[in-house]
Design a protein around this motif. Structure first.
Motif, short mmCIF file in Angstrom:
data_model
loop_
_atom_site.label_atom_id
_atom_site.label_comp_id
_atom_site.label_asym_id
_atom_site.label_seq_id
_atom_site.Cartn_x
_atom_site.Cartn_y
_atom_site.Cartn_z
N ASN A 796 -5.01 31.76 19.42
CA ASN A 796 -5.61 30.52 19.92
C ASN A 796 -4.79 30.06 21.13
N PHE A 797 -4.91 30.81 22.25
CA PHE A 797 -4.07 30.53 23.41
C PHE A 797 -4.41 29.18 24.00
N ALA A 798 -3.36 28.44 24.37
CA ALA A 798 -3.52 27.14 25.03
C ALA A 798 -3.19 27.29 26.50
N ASN A 799 -3.84 26.47 27.35
CA ASN A 799 -3.46 26.45 28.76
C ASN A 799 -2.47 25.31 29.00
N TYR A 800 -1.97 25.20 30.23
CA TYR A 800 -0.89 24.26 30.52
C TYR A 800 -1.32 22.82 30.31
N GLU A 801 -2.58 22.49 30.65
CA GLU A 801 -3.03 21.11 30.50
C GLU A 801 -3.06 20.69 29.03
N ASP A 842 1.92 31.61 33.84
CA ASP A 842 0.60 31.73 33.24
C ASP A 842 -0.45 32.05 34.30
N GLN A 843 -1.70 32.16 33.88
CA GLN A 843 -2.77 32.60 34.78
C GLN A 843 -3.15 31.54 35.80
N ASP A 844 -2.71 30.31 35.61
CA ASP A 844 -2.99 29.25 36.58
C ASP A 844 -1.83 29.04 37.55
N GLY A 845 -0.81 29.88 37.46
CA GLY A 845 0.32 29.77 38.37
C GLY A 845 1.40 28.81 37.93
N ASN A 846 1.38 28.38 36.69
CA ASN A 846 2.40 27.46 36.17
C ASN A 846 3.57 28.24 35.58
N ASN A 847 4.77 27.79 35.90
CA ASN A 847 5.97 28.35 35.25
C ASN A 847 6.30 27.52 34.02
N LEU A 848 6.67 28.23 32.95
CA LEU A 848 7.02 27.57 31.69
C LEU A 848 8.22 28.28 31.09
N MET A 849 9.20 27.51 30.62
CA MET A 849 10.39 28.10 30.02
C MET A 849 10.20 28.19 28.50
#
Length: 1125
Positions: A796-801, A842-849
């Protein structure tokens, strides 16, 4: 017997660790080995071990040299025809002169109790721990900037010894506890810490504590007022806070279970100091609202270790002060300070292979043990302390051991080649403190008013000449008669007489009473009334109770029952049974006196049954312990329910019963009446919140427990059980486990579960050991999924928003996330936890640690994972404590899959690669900037409160005024994640102070600068990511490829930004230092010009250098678009 030896290596080692002397003769930094960090610590330990082994070898090799025998035994040997010393005697092994040996430690224990016999119980028990941040230590360590204080154990030991001497002198002269009459201390060493001193302090009668109010004058256990006592508040916060532990930190080392601290912290609030029936002080801990920050948690006075204000403000260290004027546990306190180091002892023996060998070995008696190995942990500080020959024990006043022996039965020490005739003819060998006391009374009548044990008050013993000399002044020296076991017959009765007779001039005078000389010492004791009606056994137990522990007293009492023909054992039992029970009370908490009495009987019965032939208490007229009690003692849960303070519970019940309203009283009467009639009752009590249901249970339960009944208070959940007295969850109390799914669910299999709830059980913010679970109902439907790659829809992948919503307290869901691995770190420690960082795109270009904790961090294989897709399942969404950016943290149920078996994996990877190559500004950073407060001036920022500044971000329009080159513009460190020490150069090579091996160092920007606007200036720090974004080039490229190795010289690329108008987003660090978090262009229409990089003038213009410059220009050109809004 004392054994002396010369150790030629000791002085050499002592000289080698004297760092200041070596510094004088070997240059400013001294000899190389003292600058070797941990290697020097190992060197000191090895040096001390070699010295210690040398001592053991000396004692072992001289076992046949020294022999001891009673003088009468030497006469008997001559009469038998033996003339050589090797034919008689017994071996002496590990004498009391061997520091740290069992005889050495027991001798100091007996000496401590001798002081207690004269001055009473000590009043204060003080633990003084070394502080590595003392200015004396830091002043010395400033000469070795690459070393830490633990790398110089010799300096630590010497300074701590001076501090201990200073504190003893301060206690005697300044008298913060009153006038000191005696003191005793021992030095101990933590396994991975600093040396500390355990000090017992005796004070004069006028200053002894008699009321709880007097305790508050000297001991405090509260957080002081930060306004009235700011310095004391700071010192208490730094040194006197325990843990934190308990629910604030269940992983603390002091936790013996998930909810119980071994030191019983946090303590309960006390409006005033109370001394309980056992004499133990419960210090005042008022609920004053004062708190301090400790390890990320706010703690109150419940976590404060008792302290003395005067000592704490003088020595700035951990100084725990406890009142110990009670008598019950004083022996255990002396045992504690005299216990020595933990060790493993074992004996190596060989089975004889012949009858002759059996007979020959039986001829020579070995005194104690044949082979003794002492295995214990030795830290560098202890090694340095012992190499310097610093004392680990000290006491004042001194204690002199007085010998007790029958006539001509004193021990004699001789060599194996000594002639026995010479031994007997030598008068010097016959002299003991007892024989010379008798002889001195014949020549000096001025001491006839003194008993043998009191002779040291006016005379002193000359060890070298073996004679008594009158003192010129009283030093307070205490005499201690050597212990004699009751089964030793006449020697035991002689010791009893020596405690009463005065002015004796011969052994015959000792057994003379009222002018009548008796034939035996026992008859003299009977004449003095010391033996009538079991008086000798009463006196023996009375004297032993001052020195022996409760198990030793029980053993002595058992020995008397079996071998000493006691006339009335029950009288002895009734008088001393309570002193035989102290360890039981200490180990099990409160036990009713009746049950405690039977518990002691049970322990003695076990001892009597183990002897051969076995016996029983009934044979001596003593009662047997109850059978039901024995069964209860073997049942731990039942023991907990039976060991309540029934009187206190009854008092609590009476107070609450009077407050019951009519409906509560009706239910109370119904339940109690049915129970009194021994009828079963099932009562369902219903009521809204606040109607008094919990109050009703708290009234009924204490009443039943005060009668000795067993009450199992359970609730449906652990939270609800906290409202009940000693309550528990029903699953935990009855060990209820639902196993209906055990046969269905298998490891490493995939299931579709219908009818479940996903929960996240952790309560604190930081995720380390994070239990997350799925609660499955009994009627849940569990269907196994076929053995094939996990389909995409099961993630159940979540996106950054979506993450922004999941971080809210009311919606903390475990999250699945998909991204491309850009960077990984090694496992490193942060505070007391192990972690690994992974940067995802991620696929929207967001970096996440992504932060991996503990086991998951170690299990994740980072080999060849950069550039691959990572699927994260069941991760926790949090915010970074510094920059407030969203991040993921692992839980106990987190699963990581590199290049997971997804049907569209290749398309996802291609999409992520495309996003990486055309990476847009990070959405996370934009969100952080969007949440910052803009339009402020530097002057307005300087007026912000630090606490407000740390939680918010502010954007100002300013220019870089200048840099601070003297502080350096970059830091170089090794690749070890745990290492925090900067590298230093030696012979052209970069060296890690902690001796970590690395191929290439890590280079990170750390630029100190000043920004300015029309309102004022502000010092700030640019860290690596922010400076790299501004320059468009990495620190490694500047240093390695472009040749800017001088950290004190600002590169031209950085200097070109001085004076340019930009937007700076600023946050505040923990140490109140402003830090730049983001830099953006001030002109939205024109990009910020990135100046061309100028190489250092010393660098040759080689073709490679020109190529590097062209690459830098290309990078700068690409970077222009990055700063365009």
């Amino acid at each position: 017997m004392a054994v002396c030896a010369v150790y030629p290596c000791t002085n050499a080692f002592r000289y080698r660790v004297q760092t200041p002397r070596l510094a004088v003769f070997r240059g400013r930094h001294g000899c190389i080995h003292v600058r070797s960090g941990r290697l020097f610590q190992q060197y000191i330990v090895d040096a001390y071990v070699s010295i210690e082994q040398n001592r053991l070898d000396y004692i072992r090799s001289h076992q046949n040299t020294f022999r001891t025998e009673l003088l009468q035994g030497v006469h008997d040997a001559i009469f038998r025809g033996d003339t050589v010393g090797q034919d008689v005697g017994k071996r002496t092994f590990l004498p009391s002169s061997f520091t740290g040996g069992p005889r050495y430690m027991y001798k100091h224990y007996q000496d401590a109790l001798a002081i207690c016999r004269v001055y009473g119980n000590p009043q204060y028990f003080i633990t003084f721990t070394c502080n590595a941040n003392w200015p004396e230590i830091q002043r010395f360590m400033s000469r070795y900037p690459v070393l830490q204080s633990q790398d110089q154990p010799g300096v630590i030991s010497r300074i701590f010894r001076m501090k201990v001497f200073s504190m003893i002198d301060f206690l005697k002269k300044k008298k913060p506890f009153g006038e000191v009459s005696a003191h005793l201390y021992t030095i101990e060493f933590q396994k991975r810490g600093l040396p500390h001193c355990h000090l017992l302090l005796w004070v004069k009668d006028a200053f002894k504590i008699h009321t709880p109010e007097q305790v508050d004058r000297y001991i405090s256990a509260e957080i002081p007022d930060p306004v009235r006592e700011p310095e004391l508040h700071r010192v208490v916060a730094d040194f006197m806070i325990h843990g934190p532990c308990g629910r604030l930190n269940p992983k603390s080392s002091c936790m013996k279970s998930s909810t119980s601290c071994s030191k019983n912290f946090p303590k309960d609030y006390q409006e005033q100091t109370v001394i309980d029936d056992n004499g133990y002080a419960h210090y005042k801990r008022a609920s004053n609202g004062f708190t301090v920050q400790k390890a990320g948690s706010l703690v109150d006075s419940g976590y404060v270790v008792p302290y003395n204000k005067v000592l704490l403000l003088r020595y700035f260290a951990h100084i725990n002060v406890e009142y110990c004027g009670w008598s019950m546990m004083i022996k255990y306190l002396f045992k504690y300070i005299s216990k020595g180091a933990d060790r493993i002892r074992f004996t190596i023996s060989r089975v004889p292979n012949s009858t002759n060998e059996n007979q020959s070995s039986a001829i020579r008696e070995v005194d104690e043990i044949k082979n003794y190995l002492d295995g214990r942990f030795i830290c560098p500080h202890e090694a340095a302390w012992r190499i310097f020959k610093f004392s680990i024990h000290e006491r004042n006043p001194a204690v002199q051991v007085l010998s007790v022996h029958l006539e001509n039965l004193q021990p004699v020490t001789f060599r194996d080649d000594d002639d026995l005739e010479d031994i007997v003819a030598n008068p010097f060998s016959k002299k003991t403190t007892l024989t010379e006391w008798l002889d001195n009374n014949r020549h000096d009548p001025s001491g006839h008013h003194l008993r043998y044990v009191d002779y040291l008050t006016e005379y002193r013993w000359d060890v070298s000449g073996k004679f008594w000399l009158r003192r010129s002044y009283d030093t307070g020296t205490i005499g201690r008669l050597i212990y004699v076991h009751p089964t030793c017959g006449e020697a035991f009765y002689l010791r009893m007489l020596l405690a009463h007779q005065k002015g004796c001039q011969s052994f015959a005078d000792i057994r003379t009473v009222a002018g009548v000389t008796f034939g035996t010492y026992r008859e003299a004791c009977e004449s003095l009334g010391l033996l009538g009606d079991d008086n000798e056994w009463l006196n023996t137990l009375e004297e032993a109770s001052f020195t022996a522990t409760s198990p030793e007293l029980r053993s002595l009492f058992t020995h008397m029952l079996l071998h000493c023909n006691i006339t009335n054992p029950r009288e002895l039992w009734n008088k001393f049974w309570h002193k035989m029970s102290h360890d039981i009370t200490y180990a099990h908490g409160f036990i009713n006196e009746q049950d405690l009495r039977h518990y002691v009987l049970y322990e003695i019965e076990l001892l009597i049954r183990t002897v051969s032939p076995s016996s029983t208490l009934l044979n001596f007229g003593l009662p047997l312990p109850r059978e039901d009690l024995i069964a209860t003692l073997n049942n731990k849960l039942l023991m907990e329910e039976k060991n309540y303070d029934r009187a206190a519970l009854l008092q609590q019940h009476n107070a609450m019963h009077s407050q019951l309203h009519a409906q509560q009283k009706e239910i109370y009467d119904y339940v109690i009446t049915r129970l009194m009639d021994q009828s079963q009752v099932l009562a369902f009590v219903y009521g809204h919140g606040g109607t008094g249901k919990t109050f009703l249970w708290k009234t009924i339960i204490p009443f039943l427990r005060s009668r000795g009944d067993v009450v199992l208070a359970v609730a449906s959940s652990g939270i609800a059980s906290l409202l009940l007295p000693n309550g528990d969850a029903i699953e935990a109390r009855y060990d209820i486990k639902d196993r209906h799914l055990d046969s269905k669910i298998k490891e490493d299999s995939c299931y579709n579960i219908d009818g479940h709830v996903c929960t996240d059980a952790r309560s604190s913010g930081r995720v380390v050991n994070h239990p997350a679970s799925i609660l499955i109902a009994k009627r849940a439907k569990v269907d196994a999924i076929a053995d094939r790659p996990i389909p995409h829809f099961y993630y159940n992948f979540a996106n950054y928003e979506m993450l922004e919503d999941r971080v809210k307290p009311e919606n903390k869901l475990l999250t699945d996330y998909l991204g491309l691995i850009e960077t990984t770190t090694n496992v490193y420690r942060q505070q007391s936890y192990n972690l690994r960082k992974i940067k995802l795109l991620d696929q929207d270009g967001n970096n996440l640690m992504l932060t991996l904790w503990e086991k998951i961090a170690f299990d994740f294989n980072t080999e060849n994972v950069v550039g691959k897709v990572l699927a994260v399942s069941s991760a926790k969404v949090t915010r970074h404590p510094y920059d407030n950016l969203l991040q993921l943290e692992s839980t106990d149920t987190t699963v990581l899959k590199v290049d997971p078996p997804l049907s569209d994996l290749q398309q996802i990877k291609a999409r992520l690669k495309h996003v990486q190559e055309n990476k847009k500004p990070n959405t996370a950073l934009q969100l952080a900037l969007a949440n910052s407060e803009t339009g402020l001036t530097i002057a307005a920022l300087m007026t912000k409160e630090p606490n407000e500044f740390k939680t918010k971000r502010y954007t100002v329009e300013a220019r870089i005024k200048d840099y601070e080159p003297e502080k350096g513009w970059y830091k170089a460190k090794c690749t070890d994640a745990e290492c925090t020490s900067p590298l230093y150069k030696e012979k052209g090579r970069l060296i890690c102070p902690d001796n970590h091996q690395f191929t290439l160092p890590l280079y990170k920007f750390c630029v100190h600068a000043t920004i300015v606007d029309d309102s004022g200036t502000m010092p700030v720090i640019f860290f690596n990511d922010e400076m790299q974004d501004m320059l468009g080039i990495s620190c490694k490229t500047l240093v390695v490829e472009k040749g800017f190795e001088d950290s004190k010289k600002i590169p031209s690329l950085m200097s070109a930004f001085v004076g340019k108008l930009m937007n700076f987003t600023i946050r505040l660090r923990e140490n109140n230092t402003p830090v730049i978090q983001a830099v953006t262009s001030i002109n939205n229409n024109q990009p910020t010009e990135i100046p061309q990089l100028m190489l250092p003038s010393s660098e040759p213009r080689t073709p490679a250098a020109k190529m590097s410059r062209s690459r830098a220009t290309d990078t700068a050109g690409k970077h222009k678009a990055k700063y365009t809004k």
